[in-house]
Design a protein around this motif. Structure first.
Motif, mmCIF file in Angstrom:
data_model
loop_
_atom_site.group_PDB
_atom_site.id
_atom_site.type_symbol
_atom_site.label_atom_id
_atom_site.label_comp_id
_atom_site.label_asym_id
_atom_site.label_seq_id
_atom_site.Cartn_x
_atom_site.Cartn_y
_atom_site.Cartn_z
ATOM 1 N N SER A 80 -34.923 -36.284 9.881
ATOM 2 C CA SER A 80 -34.083 -37.507 10.271
ATOM 3 C C SER A 80 -34.387 -38.769 9.321
ATOM 4 C CB SER A 80 -34.191 -37.691 11.884
ATOM 5 O OG SER A 80 -33.801 -36.477 12.562
ATOM 6 N N PHE A 81 -35.682 -38.911 9.305
ATOM 7 C CA PHE A 81 -36.159 -40.077 8.633
ATOM 8 C C PHE A 81 -35.770 -39.917 7.004
ATOM 9 C CE2 PHE A 81 -38.956 -40.703 12.244
ATOM 10 C CZ PHE A 81 -38.620 -42.376 12.511
ATOM 11 N N ASN A 82 -35.979 -38.807 6.639
ATOM 12 C CA ASN A 82 -35.820 -38.641 5.170
ATOM 13 C C ASN A 82 -34.253 -38.782 4.974
ATOM 14 O OD1 ASN A 82 -38.391 -38.338 4.365
ATOM 15 N ND2 ASN A 82 -38.153 -36.201 4.009
ATOM 16 N N THR A 83 -33.399 -38.254 5.647
ATOM 17 C CA THR A 83 -31.976 -38.370 5.768
ATOM 18 C C THR A 83 -31.383 -39.818 5.617
ATOM 19 O OG1 THR A 83 -31.581 -36.273 6.851
ATOM 20 C CG2 THR A 83 -29.703 -37.781 6.688
ATOM 21 N N LEU A 84 -32.060 -40.616 6.702
ATOM 22 C CA LEU A 84 -31.781 -42.149 6.712
ATOM 23 C C LEU A 84 -32.311 -42.770 5.261
ATOM 24 C CD1 LEU A 84 -32.684 -42.713 10.368
ATOM 25 C CD2 LEU A 84 -30.345 -43.206 8.965
ATOM 26 N N LEU A 85 -33.556 -42.422 4.703
ATOM 27 C CA LEU A 85 -34.028 -43.082 3.579
ATOM 28 C C LEU A 85 -33.301 -42.674 2.298
ATOM 29 C CD1 LEU A 85 -37.620 -42.435 4.309
ATOM 30 C CD2 LEU A 85 -36.497 -44.887 4.381
ATOM 31 N N TYR A 86 -32.828 -41.341 2.302
ATOM 32 C CA TYR A 86 -31.932 -40.761 1.252
ATOM 33 C C TYR A 86 -30.666 -41.754 1.358
ATOM 34 C CZ TYR A 86 -28.555 -38.135 -1.352
ATOM 35 O OH TYR A 86 -27.828 -37.471 -2.393
ATOM 36 N N LEU A 87 -29.970 -41.777 2.335
ATOM 37 C CA LEU A 87 -28.739 -42.582 2.319
ATOM 38 C C LEU A 87 -28.899 -43.942 2.082
ATOM 39 C CD1 LEU A 87 -25.656 -42.465 3.230
ATOM 40 C CD2 LEU A 87 -26.305 -42.717 5.591
ATOM 41 N N CYS A 88 -30.057 -44.604 2.387
ATOM 42 C CA CYS A 88 -30.293 -45.905 2.102
ATOM 43 C C CYS A 88 -30.441 -45.997 0.311
ATOM 44 C CB CYS A 88 -31.549 -46.540 2.482
ATOM 45 S SG CYS A 88 -31.214 -46.848 4.343
ATOM 46 N N SER A 89 -30.994 -44.983 -0.260
ATOM 47 C CA SER A 89 -31.490 -45.000 -1.735
ATOM 48 C C SER A 89 -30.045 -44.907 -2.603
ATOM 49 C CB SER A 89 -32.499 -44.373 -2.009
ATOM 50 O OG SER A 89 -31.879 -42.834 -1.729
ATOM 51 N N VAL A 90 -29.177 -43.998 -1.969
ATOM 52 C CA VAL A 90 -28.116 -43.634 -2.765
ATOM 53 C C VAL A 90 -26.995 -44.704 -2.485
ATOM 54 C CG1 VAL A 90 -28.407 -41.243 -2.626
ATOM 55 C CG2 VAL A 90 -27.032 -42.256 -0.800
ATOM 56 N N SER A 91 -27.111 -45.796 -1.492
ATOM 57 C CA SER A 91 -26.178 -46.678 -1.254
ATOM 58 C C SER A 91 -26.527 -47.966 -1.904
ATOM 59 C CB SER A 91 -26.269 -47.146 0.185
ATOM 60 O OG SER A 91 -25.771 -46.075 1.144
ATOM 61 N N LEU A 92 -27.731 -47.898 -2.839
ATOM 62 C CA LEU A 92 -27.960 -49.103 -3.641
ATOM 63 C C LEU A 92 -26.921 -49.282 -4.751
ATOM 64 C CD1 LEU A 92 -31.702 -48.552 -4.248
ATOM 65 C CD2 LEU A 92 -30.811 -50.176 -2.613
ATOM 66 N N ASN A 93 -26.307 -48.317 -5.026
ATOM 67 C CA ASN A 93 -25.283 -48.542 -6.366
ATOM 68 C C ASN A 93 -23.962 -49.267 -5.809
ATOM 69 O OD1 ASN A 93 -27.096 -47.157 -7.968
ATOM 70 N ND2 ASN A 93 -26.448 -45.251 -7.518
ATOM 71 N N ASP A 94 -24.156 -49.265 -4.502
ATOM 72 C CA ASP A 94 -22.610 -49.937 -4.165
ATOM 73 C C ASP A 94 -22.969 -51.558 -3.670
ATOM 74 O OD1 ASP A 94 -20.223 -50.698 -2.658
ATOM 75 O OD2 ASP A 94 -20.050 -48.803 -1.541
ATOM 76 N N PRO A 95 -22.263 -52.487 -4.367
ATOM 77 C CA PRO A 95 -22.656 -53.764 -4.043
ATOM 78 C C PRO A 95 -22.333 -54.114 -2.546
ATOM 79 C CG PRO A 95 -21.332 -53.636 -5.947
ATOM 80 C CD PRO A 95 -21.312 -52.058 -5.339
ATOM 81 N N SER A 96 -21.429 -53.368 -1.924
ATOM 82 C CA SER A 96 -21.280 -53.576 -0.314
ATOM 83 C C SER A 96 -22.069 -53.472 0.457
ATOM 84 C CB SER A 96 -19.670 -53.197 -0.057
ATOM 85 O OG SER A 96 -19.754 -51.394 -0.135
ATOM 86 N N THR A 97 -22.955 -52.206 0.197
ATOM 87 C CA THR A 97 -23.971 -51.808 1.056
ATOM 88 C C THR A 97 -25.456 -51.908 0.406
ATOM 89 O OG1 THR A 97 -24.133 -49.764 -0.199
ATOM 90 C CG2 THR A 97 -22.380 -49.954 1.988
#
Length: 569
Positions: free
Chosen positions: A56-73
Motif C-alpha cells: 500500500s505504501f509503495n503504491t502511494l509512493l510510486y503514484l507520488c513519484s510519477v505525478s512529479l511530471n504534471d505541474p498540477s500535481t
C-alpha cells in the motif's frame, strides 16, 4: 471511507475488510494516475486507523513519484510523498528498493540530491541492494545542478556496488564534465561511452559536439610506435592515451562509404576487435569450461597441439558446413560443400590452408567411403584437419581455436545454446561480429559472408580524430556519423601515413586485414588505401591476399590425430 467511482470500474466484493477495500480502491486510482483521489483515500484510511502494508505504501509512493511530471500535481506529490514515507518507517514497515527509489525521485525533484544519495547509501540498513534506477535521481540531480564532484561520488559508489552505467548516465556525467571544463573526465567518459553503446542518441551527440566546439587544449605529444602499439593491443579503433593534436576542432555530420571511409574527413573507419586482455580471458574461460565437460587429457592435448600450430588464419566448423541444408531424404554429410569452403579460404588468404575441426566418428565414415577417401587423405597430408575424440563436443574445440589464434571462424552456428551461455561474456557478441564468417550455397555456389568492413561504434583514430555513429530514425537513410578532427597529433604520423599510402595505391586498406586474418598492423596507413574498396566489394565480395605475416607452420599435422588404421585405407 472514500470509494472510487467509475462507469468502467467493477464493483468491489461484498464483506471486504477495510484494508482490502482500501487496496482495491488505491489500485484503481494508481492505474488511472489519480493522485488527488489516492491522497484523499489515504487520509481517510489514517483517520480510521486502517492498517496499511508495504504494498500500500509503495503504491502511494510510486503514484507520488510519477505525478512529479504534471505541474498540477507536483506540489501535492512533494508535500504528501515524504509524509507517507515517514509514516511508513514510523509504523515499522520496512522500505524496499522500490520505496527508496520513489522517495529519491521526490528528493531530486526538490533539488535535494544529498538526501536522495543518502537514501541509496543507507539502503543496506533494510537489507536491500540498489539498482541503476535507485541511483539515477541523485546522479541526475547533481549533474543538472553542475555539482560535478558529487556526481562523480555517486558514480564511484555505483561502481563499488557493481551497478553499471548506461548511455543516459554517461551522457549526464559527460555534460557536467564539459560544463566544468574537466578535460580528463570528458576523455574518460567518451571512452566509457565508446565501450558501452554502439550508436549515440541525438542528445548525447549534441553534448559531444558542444565539448569539441569549446575545447581547444593542445593534446600530448605521443610517440608514433607507442600509439600504434596501443591501438593494436586494444583491438583497433582507439588508443586511450589522451587528447592528441593541436588547434581548433572541426565538427561535421556526414556518412561513411561502403568501405568505411568518412565522407567528411577521409579518415578510414576500422573493424574493432576485443582487446588483448579480453581475448586472453575469453580463451581461458573457454578452455576452463571445456576441460570441466570434456575429457581433460583430450582437450589439454588439443591446447598443446594448437600452441605448435598457431599460424592458422581461419577455423572451419566441419559438421556445420557438411550438414548444411542436408535435411532431405537423400541428404547426408556433404563433403563437396566443405571442400568448397576450404578452397575458397585457401585462395582468398594467399594460399594458406584453414583448419577443419571434425569429430573422429565423422572422419571414419568419410575414410570408409571410396568417393571421399582421397580428398580426406589430401587434407590430412596438408595439415588441414584436426579430429576431436570420441565423446567430445566439437564446439569447444573450434571456438577455443578461433579465440586463441585470433582468426576467422567459419560457421553458421549462432552460438546461442547452453555451452555459450556458460561463457557469460559481455564481449562475446563483439567478438562474433569481428570473427564469424557465415556462408550460403545458392544453387550450389558458395558465398562467404565476411565480417563487416568496419565497426559502427565510436572510434578514436591514431591521429586523434573522433567518429561517433548517431542513432537515426530507423529508415533506410545512410548511417549518420559525427566527425571530429583537427591537425594531426604528430607530423610523423601524417608523413608515415602518406609514405605507406604511396607504396601501392591498389592495396586493400589494412582495415580489411582486420576483417579477415590477424591483428591490426598500421591503422594510419588506411587513409589513402581505400580507393578501390567499393569495386572490390562488388566483385563477389572477395577478400584477396589479406593475411598478416605469421611464422611458417611446423610439420606437425593433424594427421597424427587420425587412427593409424585409417590413415591410408
Amino acid at each position: 471511507m472514500a470509494m472510487a467511482s467509475s462507469a468502467n470500474k467493477k464493483k468491489p466484493k461484498k464483506n471486504q475488510t477495510p484494508e482490502s477495500q482500501f487496496n482495491y480502491n488505491l489500485n484503481f486510482y494508481s492505474r488511472s494516475k489519480d493522485l488527488h483521489s489516492a491522497i484523499s483515500l489515504y487520509d481517510t484510511a489514517i483517520s480510521q486507523d486502517t492498517r496499511l502494508n508495504q504494498h500500500s505504501f509503495n503504491t502511494l509512493l510510486y503514484l507520488c513519484s510519477v505525478s512529479l511530471n504534471d505541474p498540477s500535481t507536483k506540489e501535492l506529490a512533494l508535500r504528501c510523498g515524504f509524509r507517507i514515507f515517514d509514516h511508513m518507517v514510523s509504523n515499522g514497515i520496512k522500505p524496499n528498493e522500490a520505496s527508496i527509489t520513489a522517495v529519491a525521485r521526490l528528493a531530486a525533484a526538490k533539488g535535494d540530491g544529498d538526501y536522495a544519495f543518502d537514501l541509496v547509501k543507507n539502503i543496506g540498513a533494510y537489507n536491500e541492494l540498489p539498482r541503476l534506477r535507485t541511483y539515477d535521481p541523485a546522479l541526475f540531480c547533481f549533474c543538472e545542478k553542475l555539482e560535478a564532484d558529487k556526481a562523480y561520488e555517486v558514480e564511484e559508489h555505483m561502481g563499488s556496488m557493481g551497478v553499471g552505467l548506461e548511455e543516459g548516465e554517461i551522457a549526464a556525467l559527460l555534460k557536467v564534465s564539459v560544463e566544468s571544463r574537466n578535460e580528463k573526465r570528458v576523455y574518460g567518459y567518451l571512452q566509457k561511452l565508446r565501450k558501452m553503446v554502439r550508436c549515440v542518441r541525438g542528445e548525447t551527440a549534441k553534448v559531444i559536439e558542444h565539448w569539441f566546439a569549446v575545447f581547444e587544449g593542445s593534446g600530448v605529444e605521443l610517440d608514433v610506435d607507442l600509439v600504434r602499439e596501443a591501438v593494436s593491443r586494444n583491438g583497433g579503433g582507439w588508443h586511450g592515451l589522451g587528447w592528441t593534436g593541436k588547434g581548433k576542432w572541426e565538427l561535421k555530420r556526414g556518412s561513411a562509404d561502403v568501405g568505411g571511409k568518412c565522407c567528411c574527413c577521409g579518415e578510414q573507419l576500422v573493424s574493432v576487435d576485443i582487446d588483448d586482455d579480453e581475448t586472453e580471458r575469453f580463451a581461458e574461460s573457454v578452455a576452463g569450461l571445456a576441460m570441466e565437460r570434456e575429457v581433460k587429457a583430450n582437450f589439454s592435448e588439443f591446447k598443446n597441439w594448437l600452441e605448435e600450430h598457431a599460424n592458422y588464419e581461419a577455423i572451419v566448423d566441419g559438421a556445420n558446413i557438411g550438414l548444411y541444408q542436408q535435411n532431405f531424404a537423400e541428404g547426408g554429410f556433404s563433403i563437396s560443400q566443405l571442400d568448397a569452403v576450404v578452397k575458397d579460404l585457401y585462395n582468398q588468404s594467399g594460399k594458406k590452408w584453414p583448419l577443419i575441426i571434425m569429430h573422429s566418428k565423422r572422419l571414419r565414415a568419410l575414410l570408409q567411403n571410396p568417393s571421399t577417401r582421397e580428398l580426406v587423405q589430401e587434407w590430412i597430408e596438408k595439415d588441414v584437419l584436426y579430429t576431436t575424440p570420441q565423446g567430445s563436443n566439437d564446439d569447444w574445440y573450434w571456438l577455443y581455436a578461433a579465440v586463441k589464434l585470433r582468426c576467422l571462424l567459419v560457421t553458421n552456428d549462432e552460438m546461442r545454446d547452453h555451452i555459450f551461455e556458460l561463457l557469460g561474456s559481455d564481449f562475446f557478441v563483439k567478438w562474433k561480429e569481428r570473427h564469424q564468417v557465415r556462408y550460403t550455397f545458392v544453387k550450389g555456389k558458395l558465398e562467404l559472408q565476411m565480417p563487416p568492413l568496419f565497426s559502427v561504434v565510436i572510434q578514436e583514430s591514431e591521429n586523434g580524430s573522433w567518429h561517433a555513429p548517431v542513432a537515426g530514425d530507423g529508415n533506410d537513410s545512410p548511417q549518420s556519423w559525427l566527425c571530429v578532427s583537427r591537425p594531426r597529433a604528430c607530423d610523423a604520423l601524417e608523413e608515415d601515413s602518406c609514405m605507406e599510402g604511396s607504396k601501392d595505391s591498389n592495396d586493400i586498406c589494412c582495415n580489411s586485414k582486420l576483417l579477415s586474418f590477424g591483428r591490426p598492423e598500421s591503422l594510419t596507413s588506411c587513409k589513402n588505401k581505400l580507393q578501390s574498396q567499393a569495386s572490390f566489394q562488388e566483385s563477389d565480395n572477395k577478400i584477396t591476399a589479406l593475411t598478416c605475416k605469421r611464422k611458417e607452420r611446423s610439420p606437425s599435422p593433424s594427421y597424427l590425430h587420425v587412427p593409424c588404421d585409417q590413415r591410408h585405407q
